[in-house]
Design a protein around this motif. Structure first.
Motif, PDB file in Angstrom:
ATOM      1  N   PRO A 198      52.199   7.282 106.239  1.00 17.62           N
ATOM      2  CA  PRO A 198      53.347   6.666 105.555  1.00 17.62           C
ATOM      3  C   PRO A 198      52.939   5.464 104.716  1.00 17.62           C
ATOM      4  O   PRO A 198      53.307   4.316 104.998  1.00 17.62           O
ATOM      5  CB  PRO A 198      54.238   6.238 106.734  1.00 17.62           C
ATOM      6  CG  PRO A 198      53.258   5.873 107.802  1.00 17.62           C
ATOM      7  CD  PRO A 198      52.095   6.821 107.642  1.00 17.62           C
ATOM      8  N   GLY A 199      52.138   5.711 103.679  1.00 15.52           N
ATOM      9  CA  GLY A 199      51.680   4.604 102.856  1.00 15.52           C
ATOM     10  C   GLY A 199      50.915   5.071 101.645  1.00 15.52           C
ATOM     11  O   GLY A 199      50.959   6.247 101.268  1.00 15.52           O
ATOM     12  N   ALA A 239      46.872  12.298 102.663  1.00  9.01           N
ATOM     13  CA  ALA A 239      47.929  12.278 101.659  1.00  9.01           C
ATOM     14  C   ALA A 239      49.124  11.508 102.200  1.00  9.01           C
ATOM     15  O   ALA A 239      49.285  11.347 103.415  1.00  9.01           O
ATOM     16  CB  ALA A 239      48.351  13.697 101.274  1.00  9.01           C
ATOM     17  N   ASN A 240      49.946  11.041 101.286  1.00  8.37           N
ATOM     18  CA  ASN A 240      51.189  10.392 101.658  1.00  8.37           C
ATOM     19  C   ASN A 240      52.119  11.400 102.321  1.00  8.37           C
ATOM     20  O   ASN A 240      52.188  12.559 101.915  1.00  8.37           O
ATOM     21  CB  ASN A 240      51.835   9.807 100.409  1.00  8.37           C
ATOM     22  CG  ASN A 240      53.200   9.243 100.671  1.00  8.37           C
ATOM     23  OD1 ASN A 240      54.199   9.949 100.522  1.00  8.37           O
ATOM     24  ND2 ASN A 240      53.271   7.990 101.063  1.00  8.37           N
ATOM     25  N   VAL A 268      61.718   5.457 108.770  1.00  8.79           N
ATOM     26  CA  VAL A 268      61.831   4.001 108.840  1.00  8.79           C
ATOM     27  C   VAL A 268      61.723   3.432 107.429  1.00  8.79           C
ATOM     28  O   VAL A 268      62.479   2.542 107.034  1.00  8.79           O
ATOM     29  CB  VAL A 268      60.752   3.405 109.770  1.00  8.79           C
ATOM     30  CG1 VAL A 268      60.761   1.884 109.695  1.00  8.79           C
ATOM     31  CG2 VAL A 268      60.985   3.876 111.201  1.00  8.79           C
ATOM     32  N   GLY A 269      60.792   3.954 106.666  1.00 10.74           N
ATOM     33  CA  GLY A 269      60.746   3.695 105.234  1.00 10.74           C
ATOM     34  C   GLY A 269      61.435   4.831 104.503  1.00 10.74           C
ATOM     35  O   GLY A 269      61.915   5.788 105.106  1.00 10.74           O
ATOM     36  N   VAL A 270      61.477   4.739 103.186  1.00  9.79           N
ATOM     37  CA  VAL A 270      62.049   5.806 102.364  1.00  9.79           C
ATOM     38  C   VAL A 270      60.995   6.227 101.352  1.00  9.79           C
ATOM     39  O   VAL A 270      60.561   5.419 100.524  1.00  9.79           O
ATOM     40  CB  VAL A 270      63.329   5.343 101.633  1.00  9.79           C
ATOM     41  CG1 VAL A 270      63.893   6.486 100.782  1.00  9.79           C
ATOM     42  CG2 VAL A 270      64.372   4.864 102.636  1.00  9.79           C
ATOM     43  N   GLY A 271      60.555   7.464 101.454  1.00  9.76           N
ATOM     44  CA  GLY A 271      59.531   7.976 100.547  1.00  9.76           C
ATOM     45  C   GLY A 271      60.104   8.992  99.590  1.00  9.76           C
ATOM     46  O   GLY A 271      61.214   9.501  99.780  1.00  9.76           O
ATOM     47  N   GLY A 289      56.122   8.128  93.640  1.00  5.27           N
ATOM     48  CA  GLY A 289      57.151   8.525  94.585  1.00  5.27           C
ATOM     49  C   GLY A 289      57.616   7.451  95.542  1.00  5.27           C
ATOM     50  O   GLY A 289      58.423   7.733  96.428  1.00  5.27           O
ATOM     51  N   GLU A 290      57.152   6.200  95.395  1.00  4.46           N
ATOM     52  CA  GLU A 290      57.540   5.142  96.341  1.00  4.46           C
ATOM     53  C   GLU A 290      58.949   4.634  96.027  1.00  4.46           C
ATOM     54  O   GLU A 290      59.172   3.459  95.726  1.00  4.46           O
ATOM     55  CB  GLU A 290      56.520   4.004  96.300  1.00  4.46           C
ATOM     56  CG  GLU A 290      55.158   4.377  96.854  1.00  4.46           C
ATOM     57  CD  GLU A 290      55.201   4.649  98.358  1.00  4.46           C
ATOM     58  OE1 GLU A 290      56.126   4.146  99.033  1.00  4.46           O
ATOM     59  OE2 GLU A 290      54.307   5.361  98.856  1.00  4.46           O
ATOM     60  N   ILE A 291      59.919   5.521  96.154  1.00 10.37           N
ATOM     61  CA  ILE A 291      61.301   5.201  95.813  1.00 10.37           C
ATOM     62  C   ILE A 291      61.898   4.154  96.757  1.00 10.37           C
ATOM     63  O   ILE A 291      62.806   3.411  96.389  1.00 10.37           O
ATOM     64  CB  ILE A 291      62.164   6.479  95.798  1.00 10.37           C
ATOM     65  CG1 ILE A 291      63.536   6.205  95.196  1.00 10.37           C
ATOM     66  CG2 ILE A 291      62.263   7.087  97.187  1.00 10.37           C
ATOM     67  CD1 ILE A 291      64.368   7.445  94.988  1.00 10.37           C
ATOM     68  N   GLY A 292      61.390   4.057  97.967  1.00 10.19           N
ATOM     69  CA  GLY A 292      61.898   3.076  98.916  1.00 10.19           C
ATOM     70  C   GLY A 292      61.710   1.651  98.465  1.00 10.19           C
ATOM     71  O   GLY A 292      62.406   0.745  98.941  1.00 10.19           O
ATOM     72  N   HIS A 293      60.786   1.425  97.528  1.00 12.58           N
ATOM     73  CA  HIS A 293      60.511   0.076  97.047  1.00 12.58           C
ATOM     74  C   HIS A 293      61.203  -0.218  95.715  1.00 12.58           C
ATOM     75  O   HIS A 293      60.964  -1.277  95.124  1.00 12.58           O
ATOM     76  CB  HIS A 293      59.004  -0.141  96.944  1.00 12.58           C
ATOM     77  CG  HIS A 293      58.317  -0.046  98.277  1.00 12.58           C
ATOM     78  ND1 HIS A 293      58.289  -1.084  99.185  1.00 12.58           N
ATOM     79  CD2 HIS A 293      57.689   0.991  98.887  1.00 12.58           C
ATOM     80  CE1 HIS A 293      57.653  -0.705 100.272  1.00 12.58           C
ATOM     81  NE2 HIS A 293      57.275   0.548 100.121  1.00 12.58           N
TER      82      HIS A 293
END
Length: 439
Positions: A198-199, A239-240, A268-271, A289-293
């Motif tokens: 998850p990163g 991979a993410n 917990v995060g949003v990917g 794709g890091e839409i959570g940020h």
């Protein structure tokens, strides 16, 4: 795609290559014996190499037709789809069957006169990929065969926030060791392993750069895992987790047209991941794709920007629902199902923020479908309308082509499935190393 030579399975005749003048004179002076005639025919190794490459390509094309099909094709259908001669396809398929990559199903009658067609399907339990995952609140693995069947699955629920990577990766290796031994004992050949994280996974230089919820930064995950003998010969592809989950989703949605969609994974995060014509768009480093940020709220006085996952991540929803920090999302789902007003408002509020972020992404990348997975898939009925309305209101092209919203179809733990599928794709891309005849 240009048509490939149909005669890839045949051995090419030797051809005469240019030779030096002195050698040519010597050959000309030899008597017309068997040995003399043989000296005039010097094999061209480059042609043999081209023949081998063409055969490997055609094996890959034929196997892909079987693995990617939603309806099992016959040899004739593969020939029609690829442009290869039916005799060539028959030879290629026979090799794939003998090698345990393809199986024949029961014959079916055809509309026209002639012998029944024999549908072909990927072999079960013969070759597998192992997808592993380390996430914030669980770790595990899943072994999947070419037919998409789950052979083994292990999941451990554990809080891994601010964890020690050495401890976690040691535990993962401990989990995978008996699985690999069991698969080998059952005669299953393992094509490789993949690990979802998850990163930010750097696809250029390899390490995990940053997993904020794990508390990991610049961790050489592969080096740590291959130090364990069980993975020394099966180093994982990293991979993410959202990218691998999107790969599983693309496989689940395969059809006559390759799917394109924006995948959003709630944890917990949003990917997120962008799928274009069935392939994941990774970006320069693999960090797309890091839409959570994505910032969705300026905060008090516009001075403290708030990201999507701060409003719509699993922990944020649980807090808004009145549950303890770190409560399993199953508690939120149960409260929603029971009609708890606070839980319903928490989920719907998160959906409004999600819709805002998704609409922003849609305006940038022009997507026609948004797929909601993870926690959002579990409460899909409560989030669908808010996300759909945000897309209709905020996407500039919505009057002509409003993006649709759908629930993910890949099932639970899709990143594990996607990791296994990524490994199996290497078998489809080059079946040659797997052409070991069955006993």
């Amino acid at each position: 795609m240009p048509r490939v030579d149909d005669q890839t399975g045949d051995t090419a005749p030797d051809v005469v290559t240019p030779i030096a003048a002195d050698a040519a004179t010597a050959v000309a002076e030899q008597p017309r014996t068997r040995e003399g005639r043989a000296a005039e025919r010097v094999p061209d190794p480059s042609r043999a190499a081209r023949q081998a490459q063409m055969r490997a390509h055609n094996l890959s094309v034929s196997l892909a037709q079987v693995v990617d099909a939603t309806v099992p094709p016959s040899r004739a259908q593969i020939a029609a789809a690829t442009g290869l001669a039916r005799g060539t396809v028959t030879g290629l398929v026979d090799v794939l069957i003998e090698s345990g990559l393809v199986r024949e199903l029961d014959p079916v009658a055809v509309a026209r006169a002639g012998r029944p067609a024999v549908p072909l399907a990927p072999a079960r339990g013969r070759v597998a990929g192992v997808g592993m995952e380390v996430n914030v609140d669980y770790l595990g693995l899943r072994a999947v065969d070419l037919a998409g069947g789950v052979l083994v699955e292990i999941v451990e629920d554990v809080d891994l926030r601010d964890s020690d990577p050495d401890v976690v990766l040691d535990r993962l290796a401990t989990l995978v060791s008996p699985v690999l031994a069991s698969l080998a004992a059952d005669g299953v050949r393992v094509a490789g392993t993949a690990l979802a994280l998850p990163g930010l996974v750097d696809r250029i230089t390899g390490p995990l750069r940053y997993a904020p919820h794990l508390g990991w930064r610049d961790v050489d995950v592969v080096a740590r895992l291959v130090a364990h003998p069980v993975l020394a010969d099966l180093p994982p592809r990293l991979a993410n987790e959202a990218n691998l989950a999107a790969r599983a989703e693309a496989h689940a949605r395969r059809g006559s047209l390759a799917p394109s969609f924006l995948y959003v994974s709630g944890e917990v995060g949003v990917g997120g991941a962008l799928v274009l014509d069935g392939e994941i768009f990774l970006g320069r480093h693999g960090w797309s794709g890091e839409i959570g940020h994505v910032v969705v709220d300026g905060g008090p006085g516009g001075t403290r920007p708030v990201s999507l996952e701060q409003h719509a991540g699993q922990d944020a929803i649980a807090r808004a629902a009145g549950l303890a920090e770190g409560a399993p999302f199953a508690d939120v789902v149960a409260a929603v199902a029971a009609g708890d007003a606070r839980a319903l408002e928490a989920v719907r509020g998160a959906a409004r923020w999600l819709g805002l972020a998704v609409a922003t992404v849609a305006n940038v990348v022009d997507v026609s479908e948004v797929v909601l997975g993870g926690t959002f898939g579990l409460v899909f009925d409560e989030v669908h309308d808010a996300v759909r309305d945000a897309l209709a209101d905020r996407v500039i092209f919505a009057d002509w082509s409003a993006p649709t919203v759908s629930r993910a179809a890949a099932g639970d733990y899709p990143a594990m499935t996607g990791g296994a599928l990524a490994v199996l794709r290497t078998v489809v891309a080059d079946p040659t190393p797997w052409l070991t005849p069955t006993p």
